[in-house]
Design an enzyme around this catalytic site. Structure first.
Site, PDB file in Angstrom:
ATOM      1  N   ASP A  42       1.887   9.154  44.487  1.00 35.95           N
ATOM      2  CA  ASP A  42       1.243  10.168  45.324  1.00 35.95           C
ATOM      3  C   ASP A  42       1.777  11.535  44.890  1.00 35.95           C
ATOM      4  O   ASP A  42       2.882  11.928  45.258  1.00 35.95           O
ATOM      5  CB  ASP A  42       1.550   9.895  46.803  1.00 35.95           C
ATOM      6  CG  ASP A  42       0.929  10.954  47.699  1.00 35.95           C
ATOM      7  OD1 ASP A  42       0.253  11.871  47.177  1.00 35.95           O
ATOM      8  OD2 ASP A  42       1.128  10.867  48.929  1.00 35.95           O
ATOM      9  N   ALA A  69      -4.471  16.912  36.499  1.00 36.26           N
ATOM     10  CA  ALA A  69      -4.635  18.284  36.974  1.00 36.26           C
ATOM     11  C   ALA A  69      -5.688  18.304  38.060  1.00 36.26           C
ATOM     12  O   ALA A  69      -6.535  17.406  38.135  1.00 36.26           O
ATOM     13  CB  ALA A  69      -5.073  19.207  35.822  1.00 36.26           C
ATOM     14  N   TYR A 134      -7.979  27.977  40.455  1.00 38.20           N
ATOM     15  CA  TYR A 134      -7.645  26.983  39.415  1.00 38.20           C
ATOM     16  C   TYR A 134      -6.831  27.642  38.295  1.00 38.20           C
ATOM     17  O   TYR A 134      -5.760  27.165  37.928  1.00 38.20           O
ATOM     18  CB  TYR A 134      -8.944  26.382  38.860  1.00 38.20           C
ATOM     19  CG  TYR A 134      -8.783  25.596  37.577  1.00 38.20           C
ATOM     20  CD1 TYR A 134      -8.183  24.338  37.571  1.00 38.20           C
ATOM     21  CD2 TYR A 134      -9.253  26.107  36.357  1.00 38.20           C
ATOM     22  CE1 TYR A 134      -8.039  23.621  36.390  1.00 38.20           C
ATOM     23  CE2 TYR A 134      -9.111  25.401  35.179  1.00 38.20           C
ATOM     24  CZ  TYR A 134      -8.505  24.155  35.201  1.00 38.20           C
ATOM     25  OH  TYR A 134      -8.359  23.446  34.017  1.00 38.20           O
TER      26      TYR A 134
END
Ligand SMILES: NC(=O)c1ccc[n+]([C@@H]2O[C@H](COP(=O)([O-])OP(=O)(O)OC[C@H]3O[C@@H](n4cnc5c(N)ncnc54)[C@H](OP(=O)(O)O)[C@@H]3O)[C@@H](O)[C@H]2O)c1
Length: 294
Positions: A42, A69, A134
């Protein structure tokens, strides 16, 4: 050449576009390869350092490739914390683990760290100025790794990926063309289309020579999204009208650079390899993905 005992751990190697390409190329080259995905670790947990530490103890890789990513550029505007967790905190955690262990770390970043104001290809000496959540989170990931001054770490910026194993721009456009026979595609953003398999092979070239530091890897040449779509449609002899549109006419939350072509000179200098032109790589991908044509 890497020793046959080289053992890779590829984060994102089960389902990621680049991760799967890395696994294929590493296995072709005789590496022993393990993968981790979100079902194994996780990445958002506060215990991510300990979880990864346990996996590293168990798998004992010589090289760790981080192809995980938060890549959904649009959604990253709504979920900046999640983008930061995957794009900054994860590489930072891997870097801290690499500092106390003997594995080499290869991390990937993006052309979206640049603001697109240049008119010539971006080199590794150019200063990033990301425009999106991002891009910012990816740049912060690079900086977190660079701050650690690791001597066993390589950061590779790449761009506009297409390849087998996962949805990507080229596959999406072909799907739209098959269904609707026309597609509106942005023409005022220019970048470096890149084949995931070429990127994986070139990454291994850097690994084989023990390269460290920041590199750009992309296929040669440049294109706008509309040109990339047209080339794919033409290769497959699809009957489809590509309608070039302005980025401002395409609904989007994230601001993307108008120009983000990558200059790969630092890669070419150290490996003596020049990545092939993107249309050639695109043809190879299309033959693999659509062997019987459409
Ligand atoms: N794709 C491009 O055009 C492009 C351009 C420039 C740079 N890059 C960089 O290249 C690298 C590889 O990108 P890619 O295109 O291969 O990415 P991708 O196909 O989207 O794969 C990303 C990986 O991260 C995992 N991931 C994504 N969101 C997650 C979440 N919320 N929780 C857990 N895991 C999550 C995915 O897991 P699941 O498979 O389980 O979803 C997958 O393994 C990244 O560093 C990216 O920034 C990509």
């Amino acid at each position: 050449m890497a020793a046959i005992t080289a053992k890779a751990l590829v984060l994102g190697g089960k389902n990621g576009l680049l991760g799967q390409a890395l696994v294929r190329v590493l296995e072709e080259k005789g590496w022993s390869v393990d993968t981790l995905s979100r079902t194994d670790v996780d990445y958002f947990s506060n215990n991510v350092y300990d979880s990864l530490s346990d996996e590293l103890d168990r798998l004992e890789p010589t090289h760790v490739f981080n192809a995980v990513a938060y890549t959904n550029v649009e959604k990253a505007e709504e979920e900046p914390e999640q983008a930061i967790a995957l794009n900054r905190r994860l590489p930072s955690t891997l870097g801290r683990l690499a500092a106390s262990r003997s594995f080499s770390l290869v991390h990937f970043s993006t052309d979206f760290v640049f603001d697109g104001r240049k008119k010539t290809p971006y080199t590794t000496d150019d200063t990033p100025a990301p425009l999106s959540s991002y891009g910012r989170s990816k740049y912060e990931g690079e900086q977190a790794l660079q701050d650690l001054s690791l001597n066993n770490c390589c950061i590779i910026r790449t761009a506009w990926l297409f390849g087998p194993g996962r949805d990507n721009f080229v596959r999406k456009i072909i799907g739209i063309c098959q269904e609707k026979h026309k597609a509106s595609v942005v023409f005022d953003q220019i970048g470096s289309p890149t084949y995931s398999m070429d990127l994986a092979r070139h990454t291994l070239e850097l690994v084989d020579i023990g390269a460290e530091g920041l590199f750009h890897i992309a296929n040669s040449g440049q294109a706008n999204w509309s040109e990339l779509a047209s080339e794919a449609v033409s290769c497959l002899q699809l009957e489809c009208l590509i309608n070039p549109i302005l980025a401002q006419d395409f609904p989007s939350k994230a601001v993307r650079p108008a120009y983000s072509v990558l200059d790969c000179t630092s890669f070419t200098q150290i490996t003596s390899t020049k990545p092939r032109a993107w249309p050639q790589a695109l043809r190879e991908y299309l033959m693999l993905e659509y062997p019987a044509g459409i």
